[in-house]
Design a protein around this motif. Sequence first.
Motif, PDB file in Angstrom:
ATOM      1  N   SER A  80       0.802  -1.223   0.000  1.00  0.00           N
ATOM      2  CA  SER A  80       0.000   0.000   0.000  1.00  0.00           C
ATOM      3  C   SER A  80       0.837   1.278   0.000  1.00  0.00           C
ATOM      4  CB  SER A  80      -0.929   0.017   1.229  1.00  0.00           C
ATOM      5  OG  SER A  80      -0.166  -0.035   2.428  1.00  0.00           O
ATOM      6  N   GLU A  81       2.171   1.185   0.005  1.00  0.00           N
ATOM      7  CA  GLU A  81       3.017   2.374   0.032  1.00  0.00           C
ATOM      8  C   GLU A  81       3.946   2.387  -1.178  1.00  0.00           C
ATOM      9  OE1 GLU A  81       5.070   2.554   3.738  1.00  0.00           O
ATOM     10  OE2 GLU A  81       3.316   3.301   4.837  1.00  0.00           O
ATOM     11  N   TYR A  82       3.838   3.453  -1.976  1.00  0.00           N
ATOM     12  CA  TYR A  82       4.650   3.618  -3.179  1.00  0.00           C
ATOM     13  C   TYR A  82       5.626   4.762  -2.936  1.00  0.00           C
ATOM     14  CZ  TYR A  82       5.790   4.275  -8.140  1.00  0.00           C
ATOM     15  OH  TYR A  82       6.445   4.386  -9.353  1.00  0.00           O
ATOM     16  N   TYR A  83       6.924   4.516  -3.059  1.00  0.00           N
ATOM     17  CA  TYR A  83       7.974   5.484  -2.743  1.00  0.00           C
ATOM     18  C   TYR A  83       8.471   6.190  -4.005  1.00  0.00           C
ATOM     19  CZ  TYR A  83       8.426   3.593   2.009  1.00  0.00           C
ATOM     20  OH  TYR A  83       8.190   3.217   3.306  1.00  0.00           O
ATOM     21  N   ILE A  84       8.674   7.513  -3.876  1.00  0.00           N
ATOM     22  CA  ILE A  84       9.260   8.315  -4.954  1.00  0.00           C
ATOM     23  C   ILE A  84      10.465   9.051  -4.384  1.00  0.00           C
ATOM     24  CG2 ILE A  84       8.867  10.167  -6.615  1.00  0.00           C
ATOM     25  CD1 ILE A  84       5.931   9.516  -6.541  1.00  0.00           C
ATOM     26  N   PRO A  85      11.665   8.825  -4.939  1.00  0.00           N
ATOM     27  CA  PRO A  85      12.875   9.441  -4.370  1.00  0.00           C
ATOM     28  C   PRO A  85      13.148  10.836  -4.935  1.00  0.00           C
ATOM     29  CG  PRO A  85      13.481   7.935  -6.125  1.00  0.00           C
ATOM     30  CD  PRO A  85      11.974   7.899  -6.043  1.00  0.00           C
ATOM     31  N   ASP A  98       0.729  16.159  -5.896  1.00  0.00           N
ATOM     32  CA  ASP A  98      -0.625  15.621  -6.019  1.00  0.00           C
ATOM     33  C   ASP A  98      -0.545  14.211  -6.600  1.00  0.00           C
ATOM     34  OD1 ASP A  98      -3.741  16.528  -6.255  1.00  0.00           O
ATOM     35  OD2 ASP A  98      -3.197  15.192  -7.896  1.00  0.00           O
ATOM     36  N   ALA A  99      -1.193  13.254  -5.954  1.00  0.00           N
ATOM     37  CA  ALA A  99      -1.213  11.866  -6.430  1.00  0.00           C
ATOM     38  C   ALA A  99      -2.651  11.366  -6.420  1.00  0.00           C
ATOM     39  CB  ALA A  99      -0.340  10.984  -5.547  1.00  0.00           C
ATOM     40  N   ARG A 100      -3.050  10.696  -7.500  1.00  0.00           N
ATOM     41  CA  ARG A 100      -4.414  10.205  -7.639  1.00  0.00           C
ATOM     42  C   ARG A 100      -4.423   8.849  -8.332  1.00  0.00           C
ATOM     43  NH1 ARG A 100      -8.276  14.683  -7.333  1.00  0.00           N
ATOM     44  NH2 ARG A 100      -7.105  16.618  -6.953  1.00  0.00           N
ATOM     45  N   LEU A 110      -4.799  11.103  -3.122  1.00  0.00           N
ATOM     46  CA  LEU A 110      -4.337  10.058  -2.217  1.00  0.00           C
ATOM     47  C   LEU A 110      -3.497  10.699  -1.112  1.00  0.00           C
ATOM     48  CD1 LEU A 110      -3.218   7.357  -4.829  1.00  0.00           C
ATOM     49  CD2 LEU A 110      -5.339   7.385  -3.503  1.00  0.00           C
ATOM     50  N   GLU A 111      -3.467  10.041   0.032  1.00  0.00           N
ATOM     51  CA  GLU A 111      -2.667  10.554   1.145  1.00  0.00           C
ATOM     52  C   GLU A 111      -1.187  10.451   0.803  1.00  0.00           C
ATOM     53  OE1 GLU A 111      -1.669   9.548   5.836  1.00  0.00           O
ATOM     54  OE2 GLU A 111      -3.283   8.479   4.776  1.00  0.00           O
ATOM     55  N   ILE A 135       5.949   9.456  -0.061  1.00  0.00           N
ATOM     56  CA  ILE A 135       5.291   8.160   0.044  1.00  0.00           C
ATOM     57  C   ILE A 135       3.813   8.330  -0.280  1.00  0.00           C
ATOM     58  CG2 ILE A 135       4.853   6.157   1.497  1.00  0.00           C
ATOM     59  CD1 ILE A 135       7.156   7.029   3.251  1.00  0.00           C
ATOM     60  N   ILE A 136       3.361   7.639  -1.310  1.00  0.00           N
ATOM     61  CA  ILE A 136       1.948   7.650  -1.695  1.00  0.00           C
ATOM     62  C   ILE A 136       1.271   6.457  -1.032  1.00  0.00           C
ATOM     63  CG2 ILE A 136       0.322   7.526  -3.616  1.00  0.00           C
ATOM     64  CD1 ILE A 136       2.507   8.710  -5.389  1.00  0.00           C
TER      65      ILE A 136
END
Length: 515
Positions: A80-85, A98-100, A110-111, A135-136
């Motif tokens: 459930s957690e997607y990481y962006i560096p 912003d993430a959707r 999304l949080e 973290i999305i």
Amino acid sequence: MRFSSVVSAVFGLCIGTTLSSAEQSNLTTPQSTQRILAGDFKPAPVFENTNLVRTINLEKGYVRETTNVLVTNIDKSPQSEYYIPFDSDLVGKIGGFDARDKKQAARGQLEVSIAALADVLDAQTPSSKSIHYYIIHLTEPLQPKDAVTLSISYHIQGALKPLPVSIKQDEKQYLTYNFSAYVPTVYPTIKQKTKVKFPSADVPKYTTTTGLTSASDPEKQGSSLTYGPYDTPKIPPGTVYPVAVRYEFNKPLLTCSLLERDVEVSHWGGNLATEERYWLHHDGAKLANHFSRVAYSTQNYYINAGQMTTSALRELKVPLKPGSVDAYFTDEIGNVSTSRFRPNSIREASLELKPRYPLFGGWNYTFRIGWNNDLSSSLRKLQTPPDTYILSVPLIEGPKNLEGIQYEKLVFRVILPEGATNVKYQTHGGTGVPSLHAEHSLHKTFMDTLGRTELKLTTTNVVDEARDVTILVTYQYSFLAGLRKPFTVFAGVAVVFVVAFLVGRVDTSIGKRKK
């Protein structure tokens, strides 16, 4: 956005038992919160970027990146957690994240949380290569072998640099931007490409790749470049391929180091007064020679005829709500008479600002503008709880130019009537809503007793796209509290009369001294 539509959107949160339960905590949840990770932390390779398309928009004075990525869970358990560096020297310039979920766009954003490594936070001088993570958090854990399409967007401030750094008054301005042809990611990526949009087709220099594709790369079409598509299943995550582009941007590169925006509510006057104070800076190419007023007057002739453009700031246009009145434009010297206000009670009003001097690269300009509106267009009274009001105001109004404006810091103050209590706020609409820091205090003005209730919201890294974000403020203001101001005025006048009467009764005549 019409006030009725905003109120209807928030009524489900503010009426009846829902509002009563929300009174115990602030209605707004920060979009981003800080997390601390172990110094040797690395995200687990539980996802695969099956197909990734990134768009870099350079049409304004800041960078807007949008990434659409098909994410597949390649692990054996739900994730459930997607990481962006992001490099630590870049993360401080990012805003409007912003993430959707594209298939569930109606659910909204999304949080998102921000995480940093513990050794980076402890270090006094962190390395420019240290990593932070956005973290999305997915709404529901993604099951093994399932996929989700994420739409991720954000803007980057201060990333565009003029080249050359100095130009003549009549020369064009060119900017440079550096990025990687491979999208920075912690997950393996099967296929990816990057499209770069420019304000014009004048792109004299850009990096060409070798060996990444069989065809020529990048592909130029009009005012855009396309890097890829690349087949990168064997490319290790985190691999970068440096790319630089140089393009014409013969417009002002505007940065507002500080915007102070005050909105003052007056129930007795039925008025909503707005004032904005700007500390503006032009980050574009500086003048190689001294400014020539004669040459600028000649340029204006061709600019007005549409035969020429200039990187200097000549004017700012401020759209205002219908019914706006009493607009003014002042700077450190005083009133600026070159402004023009076009009132309109039905359509959008307009305030056209012309600074005292054209703003070239490296020049600063400090000014303030203000106007009034009928309070009934922004304020409504709720049926329950009693004596509760809801105020709807934009996060940003101000200038709206094609080249855009970036705000390093925004201080937004909502000054409510004296005696207003139980103040709460929330954001509505827009994309990439900035994380707001809220403070409550008292604002003392003329004829106040304790002071007016003030809600102060502070944020950083905002661009003019945030004008689509609405701030909804709810507060309680009883009838007795409303009588505080007229009673104070009456008491003040009464005291003046009593003092005048007593002073008049004092015998100040000079009489004979008794023996």
